[in-house]
Design a protein around this motif. Structure first.
Motif, PDB file in Angstrom:
ATOM      1  N   THR A  75       0.861  -1.193   0.000  1.00  0.00           N
ATOM      2  CA  THR A  75       0.000   0.000   0.000  1.00  0.00           C
ATOM      3  C   THR A  75       0.893   1.238   0.000  1.00  0.00           C
ATOM      4  N   PRO A  76       0.599   2.236  -0.845  1.00  0.00           N
ATOM      5  CA  PRO A  76       1.394   3.470  -0.770  1.00  0.00           C
ATOM      6  C   PRO A  76       1.274   4.111   0.613  1.00  0.00           C
TER       7      PRO A  76
ATOM      8  N   THR B 106       1.388   7.139   1.321  1.00  0.00           N
ATOM      9  CA  THR B 106       0.508   8.314   1.244  1.00  0.00           C
ATOM     10  C   THR B 106      -0.944   7.927   1.557  1.00  0.00           C
ATOM     11  N   ILE B 107      -1.377   6.738   1.077  1.00  0.00           N
ATOM     12  CA  ILE B 107      -2.750   6.300   1.362  1.00  0.00           C
ATOM     13  C   ILE B 107      -2.906   6.038   2.853  1.00  0.00           C
TER      14      ILE B 107
ATOM     15  N   THR C 111      -3.034   9.379   4.718  1.00  0.00           N
ATOM     16  CA  THR C 111      -4.315  10.026   4.422  1.00  0.00           C
ATOM     17  C   THR C 111      -5.444   9.320   5.171  1.00  0.00           C
ATOM     18  N   PHE C 112      -5.371   7.973   5.197  1.00  0.00           N
ATOM     19  CA  PHE C 112      -6.371   7.167   5.892  1.00  0.00           C
ATOM     20  C   PHE C 112      -6.401   7.517   7.381  1.00  0.00           C
TER      21      PHE C 112
ATOM     22  N   LEU D  44      -8.206  11.125   7.425  1.00  0.00           N
ATOM     23  CA  LEU D  44      -9.573  11.205   6.910  1.00  0.00           C
ATOM     24  C   LEU D  44     -10.496  10.162   7.526  1.00  0.00           C
ATOM     25  N   VAL D  45      -9.949   8.985   7.871  1.00  0.00           N
ATOM     26  CA  VAL D  45     -10.816   7.907   8.363  1.00  0.00           C
ATOM     27  C   VAL D  45     -10.658   7.703   9.863  1.00  0.00           C
TER      28      VAL D  45
ATOM     29  N   GLN E  95     -13.575  10.047  10.610  1.00  0.00           N
ATOM     30  CA  GLN E  95     -14.752   9.175  10.574  1.00  0.00           C
ATOM     31  C   GLN E  95     -14.902   8.365  11.866  1.00  0.00           C
TER      32      GLN E  95
ATOM     33  N   VAL F 158       6.271  12.409   4.303  1.00  0.00           N
ATOM     34  CA  VAL F 158       4.909  12.133   3.835  1.00  0.00           C
ATOM     35  C   VAL F 158       3.887  12.536   4.900  1.00  0.00           C
TER      36      VAL F 158
ATOM     37  N   ALA G  64       3.361  15.255   5.673  1.00  0.00           N
ATOM     38  CA  ALA G  64       2.727  16.440   5.077  1.00  0.00           C
ATOM     39  C   ALA G  64       1.314  16.105   4.596  1.00  0.00           C
ATOM     40  N   ALA G  65       1.118  14.850   4.130  1.00  0.00           N
ATOM     41  CA  ALA G  65      -0.211  14.438   3.684  1.00  0.00           C
ATOM     42  C   ALA G  65      -1.156  14.242   4.868  1.00  0.00           C
TER      43      ALA G  65
END
Lengths: 291, 229
Positions: free
Chosen positions: B67-68, B70-71, B74-75, B78-79, B83, B171, B173-174
């Motif tokens: 898995t990158p 960055t994902i 971000t996860f 965002l999640v 969430q 990363v 930063a993301a």
């Protein structure tokens, strides 16, 4: 079970392993059940969210265009990185001190600088000083990936040639080739075959790092998933879909690298080990041959 | 020229470049510590004779290695935070920092596992056979013969993972960690575009100065410790 640590189990060990096996399976399933129950209480298993992340519209307008951009950047970056790597790898093997030193500085510099730093710099450079470049985020992603992965490949070329038996180069010199001809027609072809598995492992790195393009607004797969999620409020679902697509692609490439590593070992006198998929692929120690 | 230098000095009094690198070093330290613990556990699972543990370890490594990063980062924001409302620190910025640490640790644990496992794989089977032949039971053979050689063999790939972790800490930063180097560099260039090359060069050299000693130390340690075969 072929492990250096464990002998073939006797009856008592077999019973212990069975108990461990059941306990391990129960623990793993309990963990998965706990995660699912947390997701359920937070409403993340709602079928509406998953359908919106998986239906034809999501694929047609978001994931597939994003995936195409990811693959496009990765393809351009791979071709560029291989060219850069062979050029600077040969530079590092040159008998000219100036060429060797310059290639060394370039390769060590781009290997040490984080790809994201490079990408942000190029993107800002293009938007401020080179506005004639048409697709600036794409160009920044590709060049940043070429510079980093090209430097890694240059090291692969160099070590590929270094790891060939000395006799290969000596035989070339003995039949009257000069050093440049030995490098180009005897050593490089064998080194390139030997480094092919590590090169395929490096493709995994290129694909994963292309997702950094999201930070500089390149519309690749991760960004597509985020844009879709901002409409449907389902980031968990869309990011999971994007991650699964990456995992399948990268897992396929890793399997290919392992297969190449086994099948090419008879084709070259160099070592054919697959890379680690992170950082410097040469850092992994070579496993003894008899395994 | 004087104007250029004056602008440059002002830029560096306004932005804390050393502090930005310190954030990345802290991210690397904490993520590295967690990744080392989780990765060692995963490696033990993957080399154990217990099939269910092996399968769990292999699944973890296959999922997170491919898995990158960055994902994953971000996860986390965002999640996991937005969430699932998981908060790791009461302070807003500290929360983003620790979310990034967990994301980095989850990703690099897979590589630590593979580094340790590749160290175990450098030990020839003959060593284990010799240990059993002189009558050592399992734990003694592992403790006295196999694991010491395995740890020596995993120095190089572990050092390699540490270098990758340090560079990958950008990363964050993301994940809205605004004080680390990549974000700081972006803000500085946007504030003062005519110093673009100089700003990039200073940040790049910062990483060269951090990465090359770790690389040299790893090679030196690995040459010193690794068992010559």
């Amino acid at each position: 079970m072929t492990s250096v640590l464990f002998d073939a189990p006797g009856p008592r060990a077999r019973r212990n392993i069975l108990v461990g096996n059941v306990l391990g399976a129960v623990a793993a399933l309990a963990l998965i059940a706990w995660i699912l129950s947390v997701l359920h209480t937070k409403g993340q298993l709602d079928s509406r969210l998953w359908i919106a992340a998986l239906d034809a519209r999501a694929w047609q307008h978001y994931y597939l265009p994003g995936l195409i951009n990811t693959l496009r950047a990765a393809a351009f970056a791979t071709v560029g990185a291989v060219a850069f790597g062979i050029l600077f790898g040969m530079g590092r093997l040159s008998h000219n001190v100036v060429v060797r030193a310059l290639s060394g500085v370039v390769v060590e510099f781009f290997r040490a600088v984080p790809v994201l730093l490079m990408m942000i710099f190029l993107w800002l450079l293009f938007s401020r000083q080179m506005p004639w470049i048409e697709d600036r985020p794409f160009t920044a992603v590709v060049i940043a990936l070429v510079l980093y992965n090209g430097s890694v490949i240059a090291e692969l070329v160099r070590s590929g040639v270094r790891n060939l038996p000395r006799g290969q180069g000596e035989a070339g010199l003995a039949i009257g080739l000069d050093r440049g001809q030995v490098l180009r027609s005897v050593q490089l072809p064998q080194a390139l075959v030997a480094m092919l598995p590590a090169l395929v492992s490096q493709l995994v790195v290129v694909l994963k790092d292309s997702a950094l393009g999201q930070i500089i607004t390149y519309p690749e797969l991760l960004r597509a998933a985020q844009v879709l999620a901002s409409g449907e409020q389902n980031p968990m679902q869309t990011l999971t879909v994007a991650a699964v697509v990456f995992i399948l692609l990268n897992y396929g490439l890793s399997v290919l690298a392992q297969w190449l590593s086994r099948s090419l070992s008879s084709r070259t006198s160099g070592r054919t080990a697959a890379g680690a998929g992170i950082g410097n692929p040469l850092a992994a120690p070579v496993a003894p041959a008899a395994r | 020229m004087d104007d250029y230098l004056a602008g440059f000095t002002e830029l560096f009094s306004r932005y804390d470049v050393v502090g930005a690198f310190w954030v990345n070093i802290q991210l690397t330290f904490w993520a590295g510590l967690i990744a080392l613990a989780v990765g060692t556990l995963l490696a033990l699972m993957r080399i154990s004779p217990v099939a269910s543990l092996r399968l769990t370890g292999t699944s973890y490594v296959t999922i997170f290695r491919n898995t990158p990063l960055t994902i994953i980062i971000t996860f986390m924001v965002l999640v996991v935070w937005t969430q699932l409302t998981v908060t790791l620190a009461p302070d807003f910025n500290a929360n983003f920092f620790w979310l990034a640490v967990v994301g980095l640790a989850v990703y690099h644990a897979a590589f630590v596992c593979e580094a340790i496992r590749s160290g175990v794989n450098t030990v020839p089977v003959g060593q284990a056979e010799a240990a059993r032949a002189i009558g050592l039971p399992f734990l003694a053979a592992a403790r006295l013969v196999i694991l010491p050689q395995a740890f020596r063999g995993s120095v190089a790939p572990l050092g390699n993972t540490l270098i990758a972790l340090l560079k990958n800490s950008t990363v964050a930063a993301a994940g809205s960690v605004a004080t680390e180097t990549a974000s700081t560099m972006k803000v500085m260039i946007e504030f003062s575009p005519n110093h673009l090359y100089a700003i990039f060069f200073i940040f790049a050299m910062g990483y060269v100065i951090l990465v090359i000693p770790i690389g040299l130390a790893t090679t030196w340690l690995s040459d010193r410790l690794a068992v010559k075969r």
